[in-house]
Structures are given as C-alpha cells and as structure tokens.
Enzyme design. Sequence first.
Site, mmCIF file in Angstrom:
data_model
loop_
_atom_site.group_PDB
_atom_site.id
_atom_site.type_symbol
_atom_site.label_atom_id
_atom_site.label_comp_id
_atom_site.label_asym_id
_atom_site.label_seq_id
_atom_site.Cartn_x
_atom_site.Cartn_y
_atom_site.Cartn_z
ATOM 1 N N GLU A 9 -19.277 59.236 -2.044
ATOM 2 C CA GLU A 9 -19.447 58.698 -0.693
ATOM 3 C C GLU A 9 -18.059 58.463 -0.134
ATOM 4 O O GLU A 9 -17.063 58.753 -0.750
ATOM 5 C CB GLU A 9 -20.279 57.407 -0.735
ATOM 6 N N ASN A 93 -23.521 48.944 2.940
ATOM 7 C CA ASN A 93 -23.568 50.387 2.707
ATOM 8 C C ASN A 93 -22.366 51.142 3.259
ATOM 9 O O ASN A 93 -21.734 51.905 2.567
ATOM 10 C CB ASN A 93 -24.865 50.941 3.315
ATOM 11 N N ASN A 139 -27.235 52.685 8.411
ATOM 12 C CA ASN A 139 -26.414 53.378 7.424
ATOM 13 C C ASN A 139 -25.040 53.703 8.000
ATOM 14 O O ASN A 139 -24.227 52.820 8.209
ATOM 15 C CB ASN A 139 -27.170 54.638 6.969
ATOM 16 N N ASP A 191 -26.775 60.074 7.831
ATOM 17 C CA ASP A 191 -26.016 59.170 6.969
ATOM 18 C C ASP A 191 -24.655 58.916 7.616
ATOM 19 O O ASP A 191 -24.587 58.519 8.766
ATOM 20 C CB ASP A 191 -25.918 59.793 5.576
#
Length: 268
Positions: A9, A93, A139, A191
Amino acid sequence: MATGLNFPEGPAFAPDGSLWAVELKGESLVQYHHGKLKRFRVGGGPNGIAIDRQGKIWFCDSAQRAIRRFDPNTEKTETILDQIDGEPLNKPNDLAFDPAGNLVFTCPGESRQEPTGYVAVRTRDGTAKKITTGKYFPNGLAFSADGKTLILAETYRHRLWKGAWKAETGDWTDATVWATVQGPQGPGGPDGMAFGEEGNLYVAVYGTGKIHVINKHGAVVHQIDLPGQNPTNCAFDPSGRLGLVITEAEKGQLVAYKTPLKGSLKIQ
C-alpha cells in the site's frame, strides 16, 4: 519495479526522490531508491502513507489504531495520534496532507455493511476532529493542486465524494457524490488515488485490475490495465522519471506506468 511484497500500500515520494510504501501484512515500511528495495519493520498493520517536507513518513496503522510517524534518519517510529474524543481510532486506512500541513485520514473500521466509517483531520496545532461520518468504508483521498477541494473514495458504494476544503478551520463542506466508479461484484472498489498535473484523477480500483482516469466532470475517460487484480493505491513521481507508480496487492508488486505527467501537489 519490485515483487514479493506482502500486500503493498502507499505509495509516496520523499523529498530526496526515494519512493516509500508499506507492506500491510508484512508489518513493514519499504523504501525504493536507486533501484534497490529496503525494509523497515514497524509492526502493526501499516497502511496509507504521507510524507512531510522534512521527509518523515506518516502512516496509518489499522492494527494499532493509530497514526504513526517514522524517521528515516533515526529509524525510530512514534505514535502521533491514537484517539479522538476519548475513543480509539477506528482502524485508520489512508491519509493525506493538504498544502497547509493539515493531515486528513480515513477510519473505515468494519464499515463494509454498516455506514460507521468516518474521516478525520489532525490540524497543524495537533488537535483532531471528525469531518464526516456515516460512510461505507471511506478509503483513499486526495487534495486538488490548490488544496481547496478534497476527494474521498467510499469503497463499498463504488463512489467518490467531492467537497470544498477549508484549511484554516479543517472543515470539509458541501460534499456530494461526484463520480461513480464501476467496481467488482465482491469486495473492493475505488481505493487510493492521485491527481495528475493535467487535473485528472487516477483511482486504483481494487478487484478490477485497473486504474480509472476521471476528468474534472467526474467522468471516466480512460482505464489503465494492470498485471494484477488488486491495485491499492498510486502516486506520481514528482521528477517524472517513473511516471505513475502503483501498489498491487494480488501479485505483491510495485508497478510503474510510464507517463510524462507529474503529481500536482506540493507540501508547503
């Protein structure tokens, strides 16, 4: 660019030109510089990344329910924020700095089926507050180049919200659904994201194997096909050398999409 990553990520570029990302399931930060990859174990569940002008790495930790900061010079990590209004953060997140240095971050928790996710801001003076609630898995997020607009991905509704950002007060106003992004039938959807210098928004759509390119009117004008199905986020190389860098979780890769475009946001 790199393979064998355990659910990557991020990613984000530091002032020295190095690329940083996380291994969500590897409990590590990773640095890619001059073609070499280096891991720094930080524990927990590191997720999104934002880098300040001093080159320190700020990241969400969903496992420790905290915003943490890593100093590449000392290789030490500290917890910056772990609660709002006396409650632990709800599995943060992703995060992003506005040009004024305010830090906005998403807290989806377990909001896939219930609208219990929220977004919060930690202002430059260190105070924190929620700026929107009642979301289905909030997100990725991104600021426009001038810092006056904030875009938010509501993953499990396959849509993007757009609203005015007021850096002086840390408020997100007049937010409405701006774009719908086609996602998978199962888990996933929009995302992480990044603005290109031409003003289009590049959105990693988890579960589809694509980056969706969205124009200023909220319309998808192009799709970039990827080698894996689960892109998690993307970032433009400010130097223009690497183009658009994408973290892809299914195959555990850092992928570079060659384009002359550069990112649109500079931290002041």
